[in-house]
Design an enzyme around this catalytic site. Structure first.
Site: not given
Ligand SMILES: NC(=O)c1ccc[n+]([C@@H]2O[C@H](COP(=O)([O-])OP(=O)(O)OC[C@H]3O[C@@H](n4cnc5c(N)ncnc54)[C@H](O)[C@@H]3O)[C@@H](O)[C@H]2O)c1
Length: 430
Positions: A11, A30, A35, A257, A260
């Site tokens: 995201v 991050d 990464k 799956g 999300c």
């Molecule tokens: N992946 C999807 O398709 C999608 C779609 C809509 C919403 N979301 C939501 O968006 C959010 C993020 O999802 P994602 O798939 O991008 O997750 P992800 O696991 O791919 O990425 C999360 C990132 O946050 C970083 N992180 C964690 N704690 C941190 C901090 N304190 N400071 C800086 N970086 C930090 C991690 O290292 C990681 O790189 C979730 O709540 C998810 O439910 C995801």
């Protein structure tokens, strides 16, 4: 605008790159140093169509930057997006520790007015907790606003979804933040829906829970169709023509799956439980989803029970096409269950093999779909990649020990498969 994305995952990275593309200056921060180093050396850690080019262009024109210096990123930005993960805890509730850590980081680096935008998917009330944390921990009287801006992108089409989404939801409590958020998103030309913060948080969970329910519903219909001799693809087509129902999310298969739907449905259930509300429909949605994979495994075992040392070719590992994400992918459950019964597994996926190897190391990975079909007793279709839809069925048949295909994604017409000489078993069709 100067924007900081805290969390550079699916995201944060995609949203950051898209916001840079429309003219903003974006710093993606991050805690995962490797990464950030990869990104700074031009390596994109996830596969997402169109993303690599977008990142290259915006790095080139200096609108996009990657850092692990969270403090500096916050200090030099006005809009701070929290886009960290919210994985499920053991009891199904969302783990908000990453969100709260980000809130503490913002409090510590609040050097001028900022808008804190919660983009992570979070339970209702989280934005207010973020506000409380910042309020309690900031060391000055500098004001800030809190906004809920849930994300609706889908992995595999994330860039397209941001530029061509159905709506942008913005939950706000003050006019200043509302105006800035509206201006930010206007260039995308996507309808903007403004509401209060709590409702915005609920919109995201309600949407994902509803879509999950649609998938489980059609899977239940498929299971009855198999008993009655009806064809679920025809049923879904006829249902989908009704505008009140719509055609999407009516593909019977192996259930939902990914990172999300499973976690969001569990989180809604946990929120309901916390509020002493018995959310009956979602309980059934989860049960049906789990069962769908079990039914598929049973179909495979029924077919192979008389074969000595059977081998299967598993086509597809990613939880859906156009992504390398295998989180909560049906493939993982199916492979593990089959492997436990002693079945030899040959697996192929166009892009998700290396991620799967990190979780399952002791199966044979193949470099093409035809290699995975070579000398096996059955081919299992687990992800609906186009490459599989277009496979050379004659070649596949020649390579296999026996022409048995068990299709969890209904890629082929059963009549055509019979003409080609396959024993073809799919979902919700006889
Ligand atoms: N992946 C999807 O398709 C999608 C779609 C809509 C919403 N979301 C939501 O968006 C959010 C993020 O999802 P994602 O798939 O991008 O997750 P992800 O696991 O791919 O990425 C999360 C990132 O946050 C970083 N992180 C964690 N704690 C941190 C901090 N304190 N400071 C800086 N970086 C930090 C991690 O290292 C990681 O790189 C979730 O709540 C998810 O439910 C995801």
């Amino acid at each position: 605008m100067d924007i900081c994305m805290i969390g550079t995952g699916y995201v944060g990275l995609v949203t950051g790159a898209c916001l840079a593309h429309v003219g903003n200056k974006v710093i993606c921060a991050d805690v995962d140093i490797s990464k950030i180093e990869k990104l700074n050396s031009g390596e994109i850690p996830i596969f997402e169509p169109g993303l690599e080019q977008l990142i290259k262009e915006n790095l080139g024109n200096q609108r996009l930057e990657f850092t692990y210096d969270i403090k500096k990123a916050i200090e030099s930005s006005t809009l701070i997006f929290i886009s960290v993960g919210t994985p499920p805890c053991k009891d199904g509730s969302a783990d908000l520790s990453y969100v709260f850590q980000a809130a503490h980081d913002i409090a510590a680096s609040l050097n001028e007015y900022k808008i804190v935008v919660d983009k992570s998917t979070v339970p209702v009330g989280t934005a207010m907790k973020v506000k409380e944390i910042i309020q309690k921990n900031k060391m000055n009287h500098i004001p800030f606003s809190v906004v809920s801006n849930p994300e609706f992108l889908r992995e595999g089409s994330a860039v397209r979804d941001i530029f061509d989404g159905d709506r942008i939801v913005i939950g706000v409590e003050d006019k200043k933040a509302q105006e800035i958020m509206k201006n930010l998103y206007e260039p995308f030309g996507v309808p903007i829906y403004i509401t209060d913060i709590i409702s915005a948080e609920m919109i995201k969970y309600a949407s994902n829970a509803f879509l999950a329910a649609k998938i489980s519903f059609i899977n239940e219909i498929a299971n009855i169709c198999e008993k009655l001799g009806a064809d679920v693809t025809a049923v879904a087509c006829g249902m989908g023509m009704d505008k009140r129902i719509g055609p999407s999310f009516l593909n019977a298969g192996l259930g939902y799956g990914g990172s999300c739907f499973p976690k969001d449905v569990k989180a809604v259930m946990a929120t309901a439980k916390e509020n002493k509300y018995d959310f009956k429909i979602l309980d059934a949605v989860m049960q049906v989803n789990d069962n769908q994979k079990k039914i598929f495994v049973q179909k495979v075992l029924n077919q192979l029970c008389d074969i000595k040392n059977p081998a299967v070719g598993v086509l597809g590992l990613a939880f859906k096409p156009h992504t390398d994400d295998i989180r909560e992918a049906p493939s993982l459950y199916i492979i593990q269950e089959l492997r436990e019964t002693g079945i030899r597994i040959k697996a192929y996926d166009p892009i998700a093999i290396s991620k799967t190897k990190e979780v399952i190391s002791d199966i044979e990975y193949c470099s093409s779909l035809y290699e995975a079909c070579n000398d096996v007793d059955a081919v299992l279709i687990v992800t609906e990649w186009d490459e599989f839809k277009n496979m050379n069925l004659d070649l596949v048949k020649r390579k296999m020990k026996a022409p048995l295909m068990i299709d969890g994604r209904n890629l082929f017409d059963p009549k055509r498969m019979a003409e080609k000489g396959f024993e073809y078993i799919s979902v919700g069709r006889r």
